[in-house]
Design an enzyme around this catalytic site. Structure first.
Site: not given
Ligand code: ATP
Ligand code: MG
Length: 556
Positions: A36, A261, A271
């Site tokens: 995102e 994760r 983020k």
């Molecule tokens: P955050 O919680 O940091 O905002 P998010 O999961 O909301 O991260 P996205 O932009 O939705 O961020 O993530 C893109 C991809 O990265 C998704 O498939 C998510 O599962 C993966 N991802 C995010 N954080 C991690 C992590 N700590 N380890 C592995 N994969 C991750």
């Molecule tokens: Mg997200």
């Protein structure tokens, strides 16, 4: 199967191997990385990037870069651009152009209409608070919305008016009609669309209703013919909903697979929280070298290889764990040890005068560029009567096991000569201003002709031929291994995460240092020119990492 290949197998590749054997997807492998664009990518995302692009590569498949841009309130073009840069920098190529969920808004709308026609979705007038309150808990079933049994035609009418902008934000939602008593809370008539009169960075003001993640994500995967939709464990409970939507629509149906994760100690990985560090000015910006963002790591001096190797080494599992950030640092050391050219840099200079060396003479000594790589060759290093060594390498009154310079002691100047300390000169406050030494001309190159041994080897630069630079040393951004353990993580920020040394002395060759090269300053660590603040007149180096894990030693 050889050992290395075996090691690369994980529970996801096992699923894919099985699918390829049964022909489930016609031997196709098509993954995606779906960020995102609401912030910069962090090292956790790097893990997901390496996994998704890595799998596509391993199976000669494809991986899409797809922006999950369904929330115009939080998303920006700046983030889109940074994400594209980061994925490219890591060295991955996606299939075709970057894709955007917003390109599918029309299709998603049509699919929603289909669900309404099936009697599987309804327009609800409850506010978001009311929906939440009626949803129940794990032990308490939810309550049906009074609007749940609207007729199909009324729902179609209301939904098209929602799209046409006839209602205010929050006035209505479109909800899936599943089961408010379902044991899985995600299945209790989840919201599919909410009203948001907000401009979107790609679709402008075309839309005032926006799809929710669970509704949108499966459709995005389906539209793109993804085979394996890999996501993190917190989506395991959402999989029944992912499946329910695609089953109702009888649409192409990828398989969602969840993995644990990446979490790192001493690190915040979200983020939203990283954005807070930026917005409140606790760090410079998203690419501050102390940030765990990919752009921060890049500016700090991390290499794509070190991140990819780290990601491979920690593997893919189904169990949440916290990885030691020292592993990431070690991965960088391992990578740089092989390729970083060695140079001399004295961070806290103190002057040494070699009393028996001729005045005004400069000689050029051979210095190896990389002992790990003979092909890196040698360079000439200026040596003269006045040199600088590091303050820490001298003690006037040393403890027993101090093998560096002290009165009467002999040490080696790397690539140069043996020297013995004869005298120290102090100012009025008792501070040492100069160290006087004599050298042995028969130890040129740092080896004595009579086989005499010394314990200490120091780095140094010629005072005649050196340059001045600013050096920035970084420590962990947070003080405790779990910054979120005790209340607000902001309170756990390490006040000493950055120390600036204004007057380091570096060997003259660094005046033409490449901004792309990461250098090993002998004995002090790996350094790179700061891509943001450094200039020809004001050279600034960042320390990516020290040579050894100083924390491991401290904790011993
Ligand atoms: P955050 O919680 O940091 O905002 P998010 O999961 O909301 O991260 P996205 O932009 O939705 O961020 O993530 C893109 C991809 O990265 C998704 O498939 C998510 O599962 C993966 N991802 C995010 N954080 C991690 C992590 N700590 N380890 C592995 N994969 C991750
Ligand atoms: Mg997200």
């Amino acid at each position: 199967m050889d050992l290395k290949k075996e090691a690369q197998e994980n529970f996801i590749t096992k699923i894919i191997n099985e699918d390829n054997n049964t022909g489930k997807w016609g031997k196709r492998v098509h993954t995606r990385f779906p960020p995102e664009p609401n912030g910069y990518l962090h090292i956790g995302h790097a893990k997901s990037i390496c996994l998704n692009f890595g799998i596509a590569k391993k199976y000669n498949g494809k991986c899409n870069l797809r922006f999950d841009d369904t929330n115009p309130l939080k998303e920006e073009v700046e983030y889109v651009e940074s994400i594209i840069d980061d994925v490219k920098w890591l060295g991955f190529k996606w299939d075709g152009k970057p894709l955007y969920a917003s390109d599918y808004f029309d299709k998603m709308f049509d699919y929603a209409v289909e669900l309404i026609k099936q009697g599987n979705a309804y327009v609800c007038d409850l506010s978001s608070d009311e929906v939440r309150n009626q949803r129940g808990t794990l032990t308490k079933p939810g309550i049906e919305s009074p609007f749940r049994n609207r007729s199909v035609s009324e729902n179609l009418e209301l939904f098209s008016r929602m799209r046409a902008g006839k209602f205010q934000d929050g006035e209505k939602t479109l909800r899936a009609k599943i089961d408010v008593q379902h044991s899985n809370l995600n299945m209790r008539d989840p919201v599919m669309y909410r009203i948001l009169h907000a401009e979107h960075h790609r679709t402008g003001n075309t839309w005032c209703i926006y799809p929710m993640y669970d509704w949108a994500h499966g459709l995005e995967d389906s539209i793109e013919n993804i085979t394996h939709s890999i996501c993190t464990l917190e989506f395991e409970d959402h999989r029944p909903l992912y499946d329910w939507y695609l089953n109702c629509l009888n649409a192409y149906h990828p398989q969602q697979i969840e993995f644990a994760r990446l979490n790192l100690n001493y690190t915040i990985m979200s983020k939203r929280k990283l954005k807070r560090l930026v917005d409140e000015g606790h760090v410079d910006d998203w690419s501050d070298p102390r940030m765990p963002t990919i752009s921060g790591l890049r500016r700090r001096g991390y290499t794509p290889e070190s991140i990819k190797n780290f990601s491979d080494a920690i593997g893919v599992t189904k169990r949440d764990a916290i990885v030691d950030v020292a592993k990431l640092e070690n991965s960088l050391r391992e990578d740089l040890n092989k390729k970083a050219p060695r140079v001399m840099g004295v961070l806290e200079p103190i002057k040494v005068i070699i009393t028996n060396y001729p005045d005004n003479e400069i000689e050029y000594l051979d210095a190896k560029n990389n002992p790990e790589d003979e092909s890196a060759g040698k360079r000439k290093l200026a040596f003269s009567k006045e040199i600088f060594i590091d303050k820490n390498d001298f003690m006037e009154d040393p403890p027993k096991k101090f093998f560096r310079l002290s009165p009467g002691k002999e040490v080696r100047l790397k690539f140069a000569y043996y020297i013995v300390c004869e005298n120290v000169i102090k100012d009025g406050n008792g501070e040492i201003t100069e160290i006087h030494c004599s050298y042995d001309p028969n130890t040129k190159g740092g080896m004595s002709e009579d086989g005499r041994k010394v314990r200490g080897t120091l780095h140094w630069v010629s005072a005649q031929e050196c340059i001045k630079a600013e050096v920035r040393l970084y420590d962990r951004l947070f003080m405790s291994d779990n910054p979120e353990n005790n209340g607000d993580f902001i309170d756990d920020l390490n006040p000493e995460s950055l120390s600036v040394i204004k007057k380091a002395k570096l060997e003259a060759s660094l005046s033409t240092a490449s901004t792309k090269t990461i250098y090993q300053f002998e004995r002090t660590g790996y350094f790179i020119i700061d891509s943001k603040d450094s200039s020809v007149d004001n050279l600034i180096f960042n320390r990516a990492v020290s040579l050894r894990d100083s924390w491991a030693r401290l904790n011993r």
